[in-house]
Design a protein around this motif. Sequence first.
Motif, PDB file in Angstrom:
ATOM      1  N   SER A 125       0.842  -1.200   0.000  1.00 27.93           N
ATOM      2  CA  SER A 125       0.000   0.000   0.000  1.00 27.93           C
ATOM      3  C   SER A 125       0.874   1.245   0.000  1.00 27.93           C
ATOM      4  O   SER A 125       1.925   1.282   0.654  1.00 27.93           O
ATOM      5  CB  SER A 125      -0.924   0.014   1.224  1.00 27.93           C
ATOM      6  N   LEU A 162      -4.954   7.052  -1.798  1.00 30.89           N
ATOM      7  CA  LEU A 162      -4.162   5.818  -1.869  1.00 30.89           C
ATOM      8  C   LEU A 162      -3.622   5.644  -3.274  1.00 30.89           C
ATOM      9  O   LEU A 162      -4.372   5.700  -4.251  1.00 30.89           O
ATOM     10  CB  LEU A 162      -5.014   4.607  -1.494  1.00 30.89           C
ATOM     11  N   SER A 201      -3.400  -0.179  -2.808  1.00 31.84           N
ATOM     12  CA  SER A 201      -3.649  -0.759  -1.489  1.00 31.84           C
ATOM     13  C   SER A 201      -4.083  -2.208  -1.633  1.00 31.84           C
ATOM     14  O   SER A 201      -4.615  -2.617  -2.664  1.00 31.84           O
ATOM     15  CB  SER A 201      -4.725   0.038  -0.740  1.00 31.84           C
ATOM     16  N   TYR A 208      -8.301   1.381   3.948  1.00 31.97           N
ATOM     17  CA  TYR A 208      -7.586   2.313   4.820  1.00 31.97           C
ATOM     18  C   TYR A 208      -8.510   3.459   5.188  1.00 31.97           C
ATOM     19  O   TYR A 208      -9.394   3.845   4.411  1.00 31.97           O
ATOM     20  CB  TYR A 208      -6.328   2.843   4.132  1.00 31.97           C
ATOM     21  N   TYR A 232      -5.166   1.088   8.654  1.00 36.96           N
ATOM     22  CA  TYR A 232      -6.018   0.084   8.006  1.00 36.96           C
ATOM     23  C   TYR A 232      -6.999  -0.521   9.006  1.00 36.96           C
ATOM     24  O   TYR A 232      -7.891  -1.272   8.626  1.00 36.96           O
ATOM     25  CB  TYR A 232      -5.152  -1.026   7.394  1.00 36.96           C
TER      26      TYR A 232
END
Length: 609
Positions: free
Chosen positions: A464, A484, A487, A491, A528
């Motif tokens: 990630s 992101l 990933s 998250y 996460y």
Amino acid sequence: MQRMERFELAKRLKRFLEVHLTKRRLFLGIVIFGLILYFGQPRVGRWLYRPQAIVDDMVERCMEDRLTSFHSEASEYDANILHSPPQENEFSYLPYVGNGYIGLPVKFDGRIMIRSGRTLSQEVPIRPLISVSMSGKFAEASVVRYLDGVVYRYQCMRMGLYAKYQYYAHRTIPGLLIQEIKVVNPSDTNLNLEVSHSSPPDSWLSSSNTIRLQHAVSQAEFKVSKGKIDIDSDRVIAVAAVASSIPSILEVKARSHANIIVYCTIAYSKPMSSDEYYATKTSVENQAIQTMKDALLKTTASLRRDHSAVWNQLWSTGLKISNSLAAGALNGHLINSTMYHVLSQSPSPYHVESANATTKAQVMKSLAYADGCYSSYHTLDAENLWKDLSTLSEVNNVVSRWLLTLEKQGCPNLIKAGALGVVQAMVLSFGSLRFSNQHLEFNIHPKYLHRDLDFRRLSYGNSSHVNISVVVQEDNHAVLYVALDRSDKNYYACDGGCLDKPVQLGPDRIQFPVKLTEPVTPILYVTYDRQHMEDLRHAIHVKEISEAPALEHHVIALHKHGHHLGGLPNLFWVSIGVLIVVFHLFLFKLIYNEYKGSTDKFRARYGKL
């Protein structure tokens, strides 16, 4: 008789000048002659010295053509262009190549540097660079291209003749240094150019010999040098080098080009006692020869491609900062140059061709375990880490300070992972971003967010990557954007204090306000574990929380415009200029009327007599 005629001619010329040449005409002629001389001087100079002017112009135009393709990257601080001597507004950063195992300052007398402690600071008597000797006037410039870890050097000479050099210390074959030289001859004359070596391989170390190795479809000759370096009174390092044999004369045919590719491999031992040297020197020599054999199995194009791919991967993580005009401000050119030098002295064990699965697994484990990094004050304001990089000693000092700082401020695991971890640790330190107990926190005081920042591809685990941006808006309030890059799970993020519900992150940027708490806490949390974030609101004990105040206008103005007055609109300055002109015209008219009135009175008074 001829004497009388010359005397009579002189008298006539004198009478002509007395009749026709008045003072006004003489003055006008002098003025016209002066103007012609002033404005026509460059053309007159070029007419008088036309051959040299043509040569100078061709040399400058040749160099500009060579550097044009780098201007865009230099403007983004992804490359540094440096003429010899440096031109105005250029940064005199040392051209340097390195891969954590060997390093080399790219100058004609530059010596190979090997590891001593944290840095490549141990000099060995190997000067591998070669050059094509040129006569007459020529221009020279170098380009350090950070994105692919290559230093380019250009020489432009008479008749449009130029030489292009490329240097790099290979990332996947650590002991390999490659030089690529291309000489282009656009003239109609065949040229024989001398190839010079800063010092021949025979003089590198205590002993040398010649071997033949298979290269392409035939065998080629290589020089092998070996010896030892005294570290102190009790310890030595065994060193061996293998280098391509080069011609003493390079023939470049008319309207054609010629190439030279030089491979040099270096191998060295750890410090040892003098007694151990004799048992080790042969293995070090064999290692240098084997490295050369491995390199010769590949084409130059594939070697270059593999090398650049590693550097491109390293630079996928980084920082972009808005440019500041404030005196002494830290800008992108010094940040990128510093990162380049630190990475050049950091090995990359994950990318080494000989690395086995165990080594790669250990690197990935170190990258994944980053708790505690980075645990101190953000390094963008640490002046000791941002020093001049124009000499080798200054570069080594800066690199040593950086690696020591990161190691002692909670990042030893990332440093152990090599260049992949070092670049992560550096970018975390820029914003005091810290991995702590199952989350990533942005631990910086809002008052320091007076410039746009873009933290690119922060590694959260190994699968990630998080992008975090700081944007200063028109009202001088800073806001955060989080997305992101990729990933392997969900998250979540929350802003300062974590009083609001967790927000799930995705590939699209999500905006968060910058909040100021009492006492001061991080302005952003990413994790996460949703439950962990739910619990944070009860674990972060603050007395007061509010949106961070707008940044002071004079601070923003100082960075944007170089002074505290701010960026007033152009119409304002035009209006001020018009008012100044009108005022002076009015003042002139007032003085003129006063003068004219006093003159009329004077004439009237005395006109009655």
